[in-house]
Design a protein around this motif. Sequence first.
Motif, PDB file in Angstrom:
ATOM      1  N   GLU A 159       4.180  -4.956  -1.869  1.00  0.00           N
ATOM      2  CA  GLU A 159       2.843  -4.809  -2.433  1.00  0.00           C
ATOM      3  C   GLU A 159       1.734  -5.037  -1.415  1.00  0.00           C
ATOM      4  O   GLU A 159       0.628  -4.511  -1.563  1.00  0.00           O
ATOM      5  CB  GLU A 159       2.663  -5.797  -3.610  1.00  0.00           C
ATOM      6  CG  GLU A 159       3.730  -5.688  -4.696  1.00  0.00           C
ATOM      7  CD  GLU A 159       3.650  -4.387  -5.487  1.00  0.00           C
ATOM      8  OE1 GLU A 159       2.648  -3.668  -5.344  1.00  0.00           O
ATOM      9  OE2 GLU A 159       4.592  -4.106  -6.250  1.00  0.00           O
ATOM     10  N   SER A 160       2.017  -5.849  -0.394  1.00  0.00           N
ATOM     11  CA  SER A 160       0.989  -6.159   0.594  1.00  0.00           C
ATOM     12  C   SER A 160       1.667  -6.514   1.914  1.00  0.00           C
ATOM     13  O   SER A 160       2.883  -6.767   1.956  1.00  0.00           O
ATOM     14  CB  SER A 160       0.142  -7.345   0.122  1.00  0.00           C
ATOM     15  OG  SER A 160       0.868  -8.555   0.260  1.00  0.00           O
ATOM     16  N   PRO A 161       0.905  -6.564   3.018  1.00  0.00           N
ATOM     17  CA  PRO A 161       1.507  -6.936   4.308  1.00  0.00           C
ATOM     18  C   PRO A 161       2.200  -8.295   4.282  1.00  0.00           C
ATOM     19  O   PRO A 161       3.162  -8.520   5.019  1.00  0.00           O
ATOM     20  CB  PRO A 161       0.299  -6.932   5.254  1.00  0.00           C
ATOM     21  CG  PRO A 161      -0.639  -5.931   4.656  1.00  0.00           C
ATOM     22  CD  PRO A 161      -0.499  -6.111   3.173  1.00  0.00           C
ATOM     23  N   ASP A 162       1.734  -9.194   3.417  1.00  0.00           N
ATOM     24  CA  ASP A 162       2.369 -10.509   3.336  1.00  0.00           C
ATOM     25  C   ASP A 162       3.832 -10.413   2.916  1.00  0.00           C
ATOM     26  O   ASP A 162       4.646 -11.286   3.265  1.00  0.00           O
ATOM     27  CB  ASP A 162       1.613 -11.403   2.334  1.00  0.00           C
ATOM     28  CG  ASP A 162       0.228 -11.797   2.830  1.00  0.00           C
ATOM     29  OD1 ASP A 162      -0.008 -11.705   4.058  1.00  0.00           O
ATOM     30  OD2 ASP A 162      -0.606 -12.177   1.989  1.00  0.00           O
ATOM     31  N   PHE A 228       7.428   6.159   1.378  1.00  0.00           N
ATOM     32  CA  PHE A 228       6.891   7.235   2.200  1.00  0.00           C
ATOM     33  C   PHE A 228       5.410   6.934   2.473  1.00  0.00           C
ATOM     34  O   PHE A 228       4.801   6.184   1.723  1.00  0.00           O
ATOM     35  CB  PHE A 228       7.018   8.589   1.475  1.00  0.00           C
ATOM     36  CG  PHE A 228       8.419   9.083   1.311  1.00  0.00           C
ATOM     37  CD1 PHE A 228       8.980   9.957   2.224  1.00  0.00           C
ATOM     38  CD2 PHE A 228       9.186   8.667   0.223  1.00  0.00           C
ATOM     39  CE1 PHE A 228      10.275  10.418   2.065  1.00  0.00           C
ATOM     40  CE2 PHE A 228      10.486   9.118   0.058  1.00  0.00           C
ATOM     41  CZ  PHE A 228      11.025  10.001   0.986  1.00  0.00           C
ATOM     42  N   PRO A 229       4.779   7.543   3.451  1.00  0.00           N
ATOM     43  CA  PRO A 229       5.370   8.401   4.485  1.00  0.00           C
ATOM     44  C   PRO A 229       6.037   7.584   5.592  1.00  0.00           C
ATOM     45  O   PRO A 229       5.793   6.379   5.718  1.00  0.00           O
ATOM     46  CB  PRO A 229       4.149   9.148   5.042  1.00  0.00           C
ATOM     47  CG  PRO A 229       3.034   8.152   4.904  1.00  0.00           C
ATOM     48  CD  PRO A 229       3.306   7.421   3.614  1.00  0.00           C
ATOM     49  N   GLY A 230       6.851   8.267   6.374  1.00  0.00           N
ATOM     50  CA  GLY A 230       7.491   7.627   7.520  1.00  0.00           C
ATOM     51  C   GLY A 230       6.508   7.535   8.682  1.00  0.00           C
ATOM     52  O   GLY A 230       6.559   8.351   9.603  1.00  0.00           O
ATOM     53  N   TRP A 231       5.640   6.553   8.617  1.00  0.00           N
ATOM     54  CA  TRP A 231       4.590   6.380   9.628  1.00  0.00           C
ATOM     55  C   TRP A 231       5.167   6.200  11.030  1.00  0.00           C
ATOM     56  O   TRP A 231       4.518   6.493  12.028  1.00  0.00           O
ATOM     57  CB  TRP A 231       3.729   5.166   9.260  1.00  0.00           C
ATOM     58  CG  TRP A 231       4.546   3.916   9.075  1.00  0.00           C
ATOM     59  CD1 TRP A 231       5.109   3.476   7.910  1.00  0.00           C
ATOM     60  CD2 TRP A 231       4.938   2.980  10.083  1.00  0.00           C
ATOM     61  NE1 TRP A 231       5.842   2.324   8.123  1.00  0.00           N
ATOM     62  CE2 TRP A 231       5.741   1.992   9.449  1.00  0.00           C
ATOM     63  CE3 TRP A 231       4.690   2.871  11.451  1.00  0.00           C
ATOM     64  CZ2 TRP A 231       6.288   0.922  10.151  1.00  0.00           C
ATOM     65  CZ3 TRP A 231       5.248   1.796  12.158  1.00  0.00           C
ATOM     66  CH2 TRP A 231       6.031   0.836  11.502  1.00  0.00           C
ATOM     67  N   HIS A 232       6.411   5.735  11.097  1.00  0.00           N
ATOM     68  CA  HIS A 232       7.041   5.415  12.382  1.00  0.00           C
ATOM     69  C   HIS A 232       7.681   6.637  13.044  1.00  0.00           C
ATOM     70  O   HIS A 232       7.892   6.646  14.257  1.00  0.00           O
ATOM     71  CB  HIS A 232       8.113   4.357  12.181  1.00  0.00           C
ATOM     72  CG  HIS A 232       9.243   4.821  11.308  1.00  0.00           C
ATOM     73  ND1 HIS A 232       9.052   5.254  10.009  1.00  0.00           N
ATOM     74  CD2 HIS A 232      10.566   4.969  11.559  1.00  0.00           C
ATOM     75  CE1 HIS A 232      10.212   5.623   9.502  1.00  0.00           C
ATOM     76  NE2 HIS A 232      11.142   5.463  10.415  1.00  0.00           N
ATOM     77  N   ASN A 295       0.205   2.260   0.304  1.00  0.00           N
ATOM     78  CA  ASN A 295      -1.225   2.253   0.029  1.00  0.00           C
ATOM     79  C   ASN A 295      -2.007   2.124   1.341  1.00  0.00           C
ATOM     80  O   ASN A 295      -1.439   1.912   2.426  1.00  0.00           O
ATOM     81  CB  ASN A 295      -1.597   1.146  -0.959  1.00  0.00           C
ATOM     82  CG  ASN A 295      -1.224  -0.250  -0.448  1.00  0.00           C
ATOM     83  OD1 ASN A 295      -1.351  -0.545   0.735  1.00  0.00           O
ATOM     84  ND2 ASN A 295      -0.767  -1.099  -1.369  1.00  0.00           N
ATOM     85  N   ASP A 296      -3.316   2.263   1.252  1.00  0.00           N
ATOM     86  CA  ASP A 296      -4.151   2.242   2.452  1.00  0.00           C
ATOM     87  C   ASP A 296      -4.058   0.913   3.195  1.00  0.00           C
ATOM     88  O   ASP A 296      -4.099   0.874   4.427  1.00  0.00           O
ATOM     89  CB  ASP A 296      -5.610   2.530   2.083  1.00  0.00           C
ATOM     90  CG  ASP A 296      -5.830   3.968   1.638  1.00  0.00           C
ATOM     91  OD1 ASP A 296      -4.950   4.816   1.904  1.00  0.00           O
ATOM     92  OD2 ASP A 296      -6.877   4.239   1.009  1.00  0.00           O
ATOM     93  N   GLU A 297      -3.934  -0.180   2.454  1.00  0.00           N
ATOM     94  CA  GLU A 297      -3.834  -1.491   3.097  1.00  0.00           C
ATOM     95  C   GLU A 297      -2.582  -1.588   3.960  1.00  0.00           C
ATOM     96  O   GLU A 297      -2.625  -2.092   5.090  1.00  0.00           O
ATOM     97  CB  GLU A 297      -3.820  -2.597   2.032  1.00  0.00           C
ATOM     98  CG  GLU A 297      -3.723  -4.004   2.631  1.00  0.00           C
ATOM     99  CD  GLU A 297      -3.553  -5.095   1.582  1.00  0.00           C
ATOM    100  OE1 GLU A 297      -3.773  -6.276   1.921  1.00  0.00           O
ATOM    101  OE2 GLU A 297      -3.208  -4.766   0.423  1.00  0.00           O
ATOM    102  N   MET A 298      -1.461  -1.077   3.449  1.00  0.00           N
ATOM    103  CA  MET A 298      -0.215  -1.135   4.203  1.00  0.00           C
ATOM    104  C   MET A 298      -0.283  -0.242   5.433  1.00  0.00           C
ATOM    105  O   MET A 298       0.141  -0.621   6.539  1.00  0.00           O
ATOM    106  CB  MET A 298       0.960  -0.739   3.318  1.00  0.00           C
ATOM    107  CG  MET A 298       1.278  -1.738   2.221  1.00  0.00           C
ATOM    108  SD  MET A 298       1.710  -3.389   2.841  1.00  0.00           S
ATOM    109  CE  MET A 298       3.085  -3.027   3.932  1.00  0.00           C
TER     110      MET A 298
END
Length: 344
Positions: A159-162, A228-232, A295-298
Amino acid sequence: MTISKLTSGTCAVALCVAAGGTQAETLDMQAYVPQTLPVLGTAGVDLAERVGRLTGGEIEIVYHDPGALVPTNEILDAVSTGAIAAGWYTPGLAEGVIPAAPLFTAFPFGPDAVEYTAWWYQGGGKELWAELSAPFGIHTELCTMLAPEASGWFAEPIESPDDLAGLKMRIFGLGASVLEKLGAQAQSMGVGDTVTGLNLGTLDAAEISFPALDLQLGMQEHASHYYFPGWHQQSSLITFIVNQDVWDGMDDSHRAAIQEVCAANVALTIAEGESIQLAPLAQLEAEGVTVHQWNDEMLAAFRGGWDEVLAERTAADADFARVWDSITTFRADYATWADLGYLD
């Protein structure tokens, strides 16, 4: 001419008799992936079959699955020394001896397949890789492009970077360094060990590939949240590498056959990779998989981690910095063209 004598099948040595009575050169090709994997492996099989047809059987490329001749992490060295003639390879595997190598496989927030191949063929990428790999005595042909990968399979929603803190995840390449910046424990391992880790709970997540391949491997049986997406890895390069002495000793027509088949493979695998994902994705969802989009935060967190990794890598290695400068300069110019030439 140095050619491997580790061949399988009916030829006990590297020079055999072709159908027309001429001598055939057998090139043992150690692969880093099994030949049954869609696109990643099947493109290597296609390479061997089509080169054989174009040369009238005078060149026989024998695809060897991982570990058949040498371990995956020894492919570059084995081809370099002539212990084996060729490899089905991705340059990022050479990171231990060529720090810039991952930039020639895939990198976070990188280009799509069209832009990446444009840089390779026309933007200096091919020449840079030839220069960096020259001390190892190999010749390289770009031979396959992969579609975007999924970001990974997760046991629980993120849900979040944490939520990444302490997360144990199997992931390949520069993306692993990014996740470590965000508090995850990135690990490199084979598919078999990855599945075992997910089942035992010693892994919380795993990145493997795109839906068609992930379905074939049965990843839906081991985790249910698919991101998704596979940002890496927005696209990835696979290459045919061959011992330089072997390459130099081939007839011009044989070298041309390999080059033309690899160039065709690039176009064909771009098309295949883009066309085979939807049905497997639908089947995965039908079997209970929940498909998520970051999501945009991630995505901002992943990009921030990549910026940190990039700063460290460019400061630590001049060649990495030089290759990155080549990529960024090309991409800036390409963006001008893309904005003019393409619809959003």
